[in-house]
Design an enzyme around this catalytic site. Structure first.
Site, mmCIF file in Angstrom:
data_model
loop_
_atom_site.group_PDB
_atom_site.id
_atom_site.type_symbol
_atom_site.label_atom_id
_atom_site.label_comp_id
_atom_site.label_asym_id
_atom_site.label_seq_id
_atom_site.Cartn_x
_atom_site.Cartn_y
_atom_site.Cartn_z
ATOM 1 N N ASP A 10 16.596 -4.955 22.000
ATOM 2 C CA ASP A 10 16.366 -4.905 20.564
ATOM 3 C C ASP A 10 17.601 -5.454 19.862
ATOM 4 O O ASP A 10 18.722 -4.977 20.098
ATOM 5 C CB ASP A 10 16.100 -3.472 20.119
ATOM 6 C CG ASP A 10 14.785 -2.943 20.652
ATOM 7 O OD1 ASP A 10 13.739 -3.384 20.151
ATOM 8 O OD2 ASP A 10 14.799 -2.107 21.575
ATOM 9 N N GLU A 129 2.556 -0.765 18.906
ATOM 10 C CA GLU A 129 3.459 0.369 18.703
ATOM 11 C C GLU A 129 2.590 1.573 18.381
ATOM 12 O O GLU A 129 2.024 1.675 17.287
ATOM 13 C CB GLU A 129 4.426 0.076 17.561
ATOM 14 C CG GLU A 129 5.374 -1.086 17.873
ATOM 15 C CD GLU A 129 6.151 -1.562 16.673
ATOM 16 O OE1 GLU A 129 5.819 -1.154 15.540
ATOM 17 O OE2 GLU A 129 7.097 -2.347 16.859
#
Length: 289
Positions: A10, A129
């Site tokens: 990330d 997600e």
């Protein structure tokens, strides 16, 4: 098919970051140094996610993608802020093999069909997600977990498959960064119904938790972040190199990783353990052959 071991990085601006439940992001170090170490250690794939791309409406990882593609020879997926055909074109031109699309696909499902028609099924990954609420109900989230929708993850995954997506990349938000194990029940719901590959993400915290999700949910790949990131930091500190996390949040990194409940493990440790337990994955020393 061999199980793929994938590392998720990330990225926020120039930094590799990590949080819990996609929140509270801490700077860990420079993403290129971690990617380089994982490549040398035998990772099967890398996934870069621009964590703030949705806020700014663009993916800013192109320079990092170019550098990675030039030096590493493993599949590279890039996600975050992928909203248009031109976005995909730029990311692929920079050297990525696949793009992961979440928010834009949910807002306009036909975008999946358009992208597949232009770039091919194998190039288009749909990121999901998923968050489980207190009643045990799962909903898809967008904008890097910041916004909920009414979509059920399984229903949406089946729709994405119907529209031509080549792979589903599932992050369980309630597990992400905790080291408490994958949401194997959610993943099994998906793998039982889908024909395309499923990547499990969110919760890896022990060797046994990885084996468990593979045995139970029959996922095609496991995506690991914290276990590898923090293991590399600790190895770096032990060797007195101070390289990978020299610009990271040293207070956190020197505090015994307060809040992280999982184990630390290397790519080799994970692969050796899985092979010993009869799970078919690529041995580290065969990666460059």
């Amino acid at each position: 098919m061999k199980l793929r071991i994938v590392s998720r990085l990330d990225v926020k601006g120039p930094n590799l970051v990590k949080g819990v439940n996609l929140e509270g992001l801490r700077i860990i170090g420079k993403p290129q140094k971690f990617a380089n170490a994982y490549y040398e250690d035998g990772i099967d794939e890398l996934i870069y996610i621009d964590t703030v791309a949705s806020l700014y409406g663009r993916n800013s990882l192109l320079d990092l993608v170019r550098l990675t593609a030039k030096n590493f020879f493993v599949p590279l997926t890039v996600g975050g802020g992928v909203r248009t055909i031109d976005d995909i074109k730029e990311i692929l031109r920079a050297g990525a093999d696949k793009v992961s699309i979440n928010s834009a696909a949910i807002k306009n499902p036909n975008f999946i069909k358009e992208a597949v028609k232009k770039f091919g099924t194998s190039t288009i990954v749909i990121g999901i997600e998923a968050q489980k609420n207190l009643n045990g109900i799962y909903k898809c989230h967008i904008e890097n977990g910041r916004q909920s929708t009414d979509l059920d993850p399984l229903e949406w995954a089946l729709k994405a498959e119907e529209l031509g997506a080549g792979e589903i990349f599932v992050t369980a938000i309630h597990k992400e960064g905790t080291g408490s194990g994958f949401d194997k029940f959610l993943l099994k719901k998906l793998t039982d119904k889908l024909r395309i590959p499923v990547i499990a993400s969110g919760g890896a915290g022990s060797l046994s938790s990885i084996k468990e999700v593979v045995d139970y949910a029959k996922v095609d790949a496991v995506c690991i972040a914290s276990m590898f990131h923090y293991s590399l930091v600790e190895k770096d500190k032990h060797n007195n190199k101070n390289e990978v996390y020299e610009e990271g949040n040293t207070d956190f990194l020197n505090s015994n990783l307060k809040g992280y409940k999982g184990e630390l493990s290397s790519i080799k440790d994970v692969k050796d353990y899985l092979i010993q337990n009869n799970i078919n994955c690529r041995k580290v020393h065969n990666l460059h052959e």
